[in-house]
Enzyme design. Sequence first.
Site, PDB file in Angstrom:
ATOM      1  N   ASP A  22      -9.747  -8.505  -2.333  1.00  0.00           N
ATOM      2  CA  ASP A  22     -10.588  -9.925  -2.091  1.00  0.00           C
ATOM      3  C   ASP A  22     -11.909  -9.814  -1.544  1.00  0.00           C
ATOM      4  OD1 ASP A  22      -8.649  -9.163   0.616  1.00  0.00           O
ATOM      5  OD2 ASP A  22     -10.523 -10.153   1.000  1.00  0.00           O
TER       6      ASP A  22
ATOM      7  N   GLU B  78       0.807  -1.242  -0.011  1.00  0.00           N
ATOM      8  CA  GLU B  78       0.101   0.053   0.101  1.00  0.00           C
ATOM      9  C   GLU B  78       0.859   1.268   0.082  1.00  0.00           C
ATOM     10  OE1 GLU B  78      -3.960  -1.879   2.595  1.00  0.00           O
ATOM     11  OE2 GLU B  78      -2.148  -0.932   3.527  1.00  0.00           O
TER      12      GLU B  78
ATOM     13  N   GLY C 244     -11.141  -6.185   2.445  1.00  0.00           N
ATOM     14  CA  GLY C 244     -11.890  -7.420   1.782  1.00  0.00           C
ATOM     15  C   GLY C 244     -13.340  -7.154   1.583  1.00  0.00           C
TER      16      GLY C 244
HETATM   17  N1  ADE Z   1      -7.596  -6.369   4.181  1.00  0.00           N
HETATM   18  C1  ADE Z   1      -7.549  -7.025   2.883  1.00  0.00           C
HETATM   19  N2  ADE Z   1      -8.511  -8.035   2.817  1.00  0.00           N
HETATM   20  C2  ADE Z   1      -8.953  -8.257   4.245  1.00  0.00           C
HETATM   21  C3  ADE Z   1      -9.818  -9.197   4.763  1.00  0.00           C
HETATM   22  N3  ADE Z   1     -10.154 -10.225   4.118  1.00  0.00           N
HETATM   23  N4  ADE Z   1      -9.729  -9.141   6.027  1.00  0.00           N
HETATM   24  C4  ADE Z   1      -9.282  -8.422   6.936  1.00  0.00           C
HETATM   25  N5  ADE Z   1      -8.454  -7.371   6.197  1.00  0.00           N
HETATM   26  C5  ADE Z   1      -8.276  -7.071   5.182  1.00  0.00           C
END
Ligand code: ADE
Length: 238
Positions: free
Chosen positions: A206, A12, A78
């Site tokens: 994700d 990042e 996420g």
């Molecule tokens: N940052 C990126 N993906 C994440 C996830 N699945 N859970 C927590 N923080 C995240």
Amino acid sequence: MTIGLICAIPQELAHLRAALADAHSEAAAHTVFDTGTIDGYDVVLAGSGMGKVNAALVTTLLADRFGCRTVVFSGVAGGLDPKLSIGDVVVADLVIQHDAGVLEDERVRTYQPGHAPIINPTDRLGYPADPELLARVKERLAGISVPGQIVYGTVLSGDQYLNCETTRERLRRELGGQAIEMEGGAVAQVCEAFGIPWLVIRALSDLAGGNALFDFTTFVDQAAAASATILRRLLPVL
Ligand code: ADE
């Protein structure tokens, strides 16, 4: 006015470090604070490391030692909202620390940090973004063309990486939320304590279900770049 910029992980940070000019560095606590300019705006950029304590520590130093009058988190998250896809960007209008609260029936009933029912009850849940800052952000981002969509909504924060479909569905059902990450709630709590506005920008790496760790490794760089692009677009209105 100096803007504090925080990222959690090197992927990042890389995009913002690359854009930083006239930089000088100062080590403090477990990290390095780079003071300089991005696109002509005064910033202090720091990598916090993952999680709420790391983010709270760095936000505190940005506000108190470096005199930042706004703190922005740029990074990945996420996705929780089924309407969103990897690459979409969520700007938080509310952040909730989903892992703060009461442990009962083997799970957390989320409650406002610093409070507990009976002991110090409150009707509050989460930290809202400053409405004036948010209005400027929305105006500035209206109509810009980026690969994904940009949405405004609730971001959940906790000290867990979510890689579980069942928990994802439960959190979404109980708390709502467009995205989940591990730092935004701490940035907001500390900024509120200092009385300064904050912004959390998150591009989805994700979808926080069973594939989340796998998708993260594939998409983290692309998502981090998208978040940094949005942040740079917003510098004039922060
Ligand atoms: N940052 C990126 N993906 C994440 C996830 N699945 N859970 C927590 N923080 C995240």
